[in-house]
Design an enzyme around this catalytic site. Structure first.
Site, short mmCIF file in Angstrom:
data_model
loop_
_atom_site.label_atom_id
_atom_site.label_comp_id
_atom_site.label_asym_id
_atom_site.label_seq_id
_atom_site.Cartn_x
_atom_site.Cartn_y
_atom_site.Cartn_z
N HIS A 55 0.85 -1.20 0.00
CA HIS A 55 0.00 0.00 0.00
C HIS A 55 0.88 1.24 0.00
CE1 HIS A 55 -4.21 -1.47 1.22
NE2 HIS A 55 -3.52 -2.51 0.78
N TYR A 88 -9.20 5.32 7.61
CA TYR A 88 -9.31 5.68 9.02
C TYR A 88 -10.38 6.76 9.10
CZ TYR A 88 -4.91 3.23 10.12
OH TYR A 88 -3.94 2.28 10.32
N PRO A 147 -3.82 0.28 18.93
CA PRO A 147 -3.52 -0.19 17.57
C PRO A 147 -3.70 0.83 16.46
CG PRO A 147 -5.57 -1.14 18.38
CD PRO A 147 -4.98 -0.39 19.52
N TYR A 152 4.04 6.45 10.01
CA TYR A 152 3.20 5.30 9.68
C TYR A 152 4.00 4.21 8.97
CZ TYR A 152 -1.06 2.79 8.50
OH TYR A 152 -2.04 1.82 8.41
N LYS A 211 1.41 -0.20 15.12
CA LYS A 211 2.82 -0.28 15.48
C LYS A 211 3.21 -1.52 16.30
CE LYS A 211 4.44 3.22 13.44
NZ LYS A 211 4.29 2.63 12.11
P1 FAD Z 1 2.14 -11.90 21.43
O1 FAD Z 1 1.73 -11.94 20.02
O2 FAD Z 1 1.14 -11.55 22.47
O3 FAD Z 1 2.79 -13.31 21.77
C1 FAD Z 1 3.06 -13.74 23.07
C2 FAD Z 1 2.95 -15.24 23.14
O4 FAD Z 1 3.31 -15.68 24.45
C3 FAD Z 1 1.54 -15.73 22.88
O5 FAD Z 1 1.54 -16.74 21.91
C4 FAD Z 1 1.08 -16.24 24.24
O6 FAD Z 1 0.16 -17.30 24.14
C5 FAD Z 1 2.39 -16.65 24.87
N1 FAD Z 1 2.37 -16.68 26.32
C6 FAD Z 1 1.79 -15.80 27.17
N2 FAD Z 1 1.98 -16.17 28.45
C7 FAD Z 1 2.71 -17.31 28.42
C8 FAD Z 1 3.21 -18.16 29.42
N3 FAD Z 1 2.99 -17.91 30.71
N4 FAD Z 1 3.92 -19.25 29.05
C9 FAD Z 1 4.15 -19.52 27.73
N5 FAD Z 1 3.67 -18.72 26.73
C10 FAD Z 1 2.97 -17.64 27.07
N6 FAD Z 1 -1.54 -4.53 16.75
C11 FAD Z 1 -1.80 -3.85 15.64
O7 FAD Z 1 -0.89 -3.18 15.13
N7 FAD Z 1 -3.05 -3.90 15.09
C12 FAD Z 1 -4.07 -4.66 15.64
O8 FAD Z 1 -5.16 -4.71 15.12
C13 FAD Z 1 -3.82 -5.38 16.80
N8 FAD Z 1 -4.78 -6.15 17.39
C14 FAD Z 1 -4.48 -6.82 18.57
C15 FAD Z 1 -5.48 -7.58 19.21
C16 FAD Z 1 -5.21 -8.25 20.43
C17 FAD Z 1 -6.31 -9.04 21.11
C18 FAD Z 1 -3.93 -8.12 20.99
C19 FAD Z 1 -3.63 -8.82 22.31
C20 FAD Z 1 -2.94 -7.38 20.32
C21 FAD Z 1 -3.21 -6.73 19.12
N9 FAD Z 1 -2.24 -5.96 18.44
C22 FAD Z 1 -2.51 -5.28 17.33
C23 FAD Z 1 -0.89 -5.89 18.88
C24 FAD Z 1 0.00 -6.89 18.15
O9 FAD Z 1 -0.75 -8.00 17.76
C25 FAD Z 1 1.10 -7.23 19.13
O10 FAD Z 1 1.88 -6.06 19.31
C26 FAD Z 1 1.98 -8.41 18.71
O11 FAD Z 1 1.24 -9.60 18.78
C27 FAD Z 1 3.19 -8.50 19.63
O12 FAD Z 1 3.86 -9.72 19.45
P2 FAD Z 1 4.54 -10.46 20.66
O13 FAD Z 1 5.17 -11.66 20.07
O14 FAD Z 1 5.35 -9.50 21.43
O15 FAD Z 1 3.36 -10.87 21.64
C1 DHB Z 2 -5.00 -3.18 10.88
C2 DHB Z 2 -4.85 -3.01 12.22
C3 DHB Z 2 -4.50 -1.77 12.70
O1 DHB Z 2 -4.34 -1.59 14.02
C4 DHB Z 2 -4.31 -0.70 11.86
O2 DHB Z 2 -3.99 0.51 12.37
C5 DHB Z 2 -4.46 -0.88 10.51
C6 DHB Z 2 -4.82 -2.13 10.01
C7 DHB Z 2 -5.38 -4.52 10.36
O3 DHB Z 2 -5.59 -5.43 11.18
O4 DHB Z 2 -5.50 -4.69 9.15
#
Ligand code: FAD
Ligand code: DHB
Length: 385
Positions: A72, A196, A288, A380, A292
């Site tokens: 995009h 947005y 979100p 962005y 980021k």
């Molecule tokens: P996570 O993806 O959270 O991975 C952590 C992992 O550790 C998970 O698999 C979990 O099961 C595991 N874990 C937790 N506790 C334990 C334990 N005690 N023992 C073993 N394993 C464990 N960001 C955006 O930019 N746009 C979005 O739309 C967006 N939607 C989101 C929706 C939700 C519900 C959440 C929670 C986050 C969202 N985010 C979004 C943020 C983005 O998805 C996260 O920043 C990203 O997943 C970070 O990756 P991570 O690997 O640090 O953590």
């Molecule tokens: C999506 C999620 C976001 O938080 C955003 O700012 C833009 C797109 C997505 O899930 O596609």
């Protein structure tokens, strides 16, 4: 059992770290509480910055992303009855984002780790961290894993951050008086680019996953649950918030996923203690709106990989000691950008008429001044210090 790096969590941070370490000849074991099926189906983020795309490609896990991901070159800000495009190709030439679901990144990383014979343990119970100052080890399900270093990649609700003794970490936090309802629908996107949308009924976001799959978010009350939002209500509200410019009609389809995400800003400093290094959501959360969270997790892991490579190469600990400081500059830039995008585009019950006029004035500025639009675009697509 022994490994060089014990990794807690098989989200994007833990899986990518394990893969990048493998490419440097460093061993790791990944301990994940959930099943493989669960983490591969968890629908979350979708916007990959250029730096994230480049990292995945350089690591040899970008092939499907390059094939199926959607590049995009702009986004639309919609408010006051009009749409305004922020053109990346003009404002930040050569830089773009790729729309590719987080769970697809997770699938690609799991496949790569398993193909290389990586040690990923799913559905492990009761992971606990011990002896973080020296000779750290992990216990889980009656087993013990000795490590040189532990990487806490277990997200916001994990066990790593709470394992740090009280008083060591400083917490910075802000909660928002709303949440996001996210849905995935089997329908072609109604727009080529992300929209947005800010309006008196609240914020809405039109995103996508493929030519036949659309992703949407709605600002909802902070205590909302998915059950409050039957499909008909979701579509009515999305139409009310998005069909606000002449000629735009929202196509609807079957909703195949629905969940509520709380909105929070959160940082701990430092992102390390003893032999424990926190990466991704375990150390920081952003609302979100700026897309980021996933990109920050990837950036942390890139820094941590370089630091661990130097450490295991010749014992030099300089980069490891500076890990947190090296990450936090980017983390705080993303914190500010995410907070700013959130306050610019959502409605706040506490806002009076004056506050709403300020918000609209700022939106007018961002969509008419090239300098202001460039600030948005540069952040962005991902600001590199
Ligand atoms: P996570 O993806 O959270 O991975 C952590 C992992 O550790 C998970 O698999 C979990 O099961 C595991 N874990 C937790 N506790 C334990 C334990 N005690 N023992 C073993 N394993 C464990 N960001 C955006 O930019 N746009 C979005 O739309 C967006 N939607 C989101 C929706 C939700 C519900 C959440 C929670 C986050 C969202 N985010 C979004 C943020 C983005 O998805 C996260 O920043 C990203 O997943 C970070 O990756 P991570 O690997 O640090 O953590
Ligand atoms: C999506 C999620 C976001 O938080 C955003 O700012 C833009 C797109 C997505 O899930 O596609």
């Amino acid at each position: 059992m022994r490994t060089q790096v014990g990794i807690i969590g098989a989200g994007p941070a833990g899986l990518l770290l394990s893969h990048l370490l493998h490419l440097r000849g460093i061993s790791s074991v990944v301990l994940e509480r959930r099943s493989r099926d669960y983490v591969e189906r968890r629908v979350r983020a979708g916007v990959l910055e250029q730096g994230t795309v480049d990292t995945l490609v350089a690591a040899g896990v970008g092939e499907r992303m390059l094939r199926e991901g959607l590049p995009h070159h702009g986004i639309e800000l919609r408010y006051g009855g009009a749409g305004h495009r922020i053109p990346f190709e003009k404002l930040v030439p050569g830089r773009a984002i790729t729309v590719y679901g987080q769970q697809e990144v997770v699938k690609d990383l799991i496949a790569a780790r398993l193909e290389a014979g990586g040690d990923l343990r799913f559905e492990v119970e009761d992971v606990a961290l011990h002896s973080l100052e020296d000779r750290p080890y992990l216990t889980f399900g009656g087993e013990r894993l000795d490590c040189d270093v532990i990487a806490g990649c277990d997200g916001f609700h994990g066990v790593s951050r709470p394992a740090v003794p009280e008083g060591v970490l400083t917490t910075y936090e802000r909660e928002y008086p709303f949440a996001w309802l996210g849905i995935l629908a089997q329908v072609a996107p109604s727009s080529e680019e992300l929209i947005y949308a800010r309006g008196e009924r609240g914020f809405a976001l039109h995103s996508m996953r493929s030519p036949t799959l659309s992703r949407f978010y709605l600002q909802v009350p902070p205590d909302a649950v998915a059950e409050d939002w039957p499909d008909g209500r979701v579509w009515d509200e999305l139409k009310a918030r998005l069909e606000t410019v002449p000629g735009f009609t929202l196509a609807t389809g079957e909703i195949v996923e629905k969940s509520v995400t709380p909105m929070r800003s959160y940082v701990v400093e430092p992102m390390q203690y003893g032999r424990l290094y926190l990466a991704g959501d375990a150390a920081h959360i952003v609302p979100p709106t700026g897309a980021k969270g996933l990109n920050l997790a990837v950036a942390d892991v890139r820094v941590l990989t370089e630091a661990l490579a130097a450490y295991f190469r010749d014992g030099s600990a300089g980069l490891l000691d500076g890990y947190s400081a090296a990450c936090l500059k980017r983390v705080w830039r993303a914190q500010h950008f995410s907070w700013w995008m959130t306050t610019l585009l959502h409605t706040f019950d506490s806002d009076d008429a004056y506050g709403r006029r300020l918000q609209l004035s700022y939106l007018d500025y961002v969509t008419s001044s090239e300098a202001a639009a460039t600030t948005l675009a540069e952040n962005y697509v991902g600001y590199e210090w």
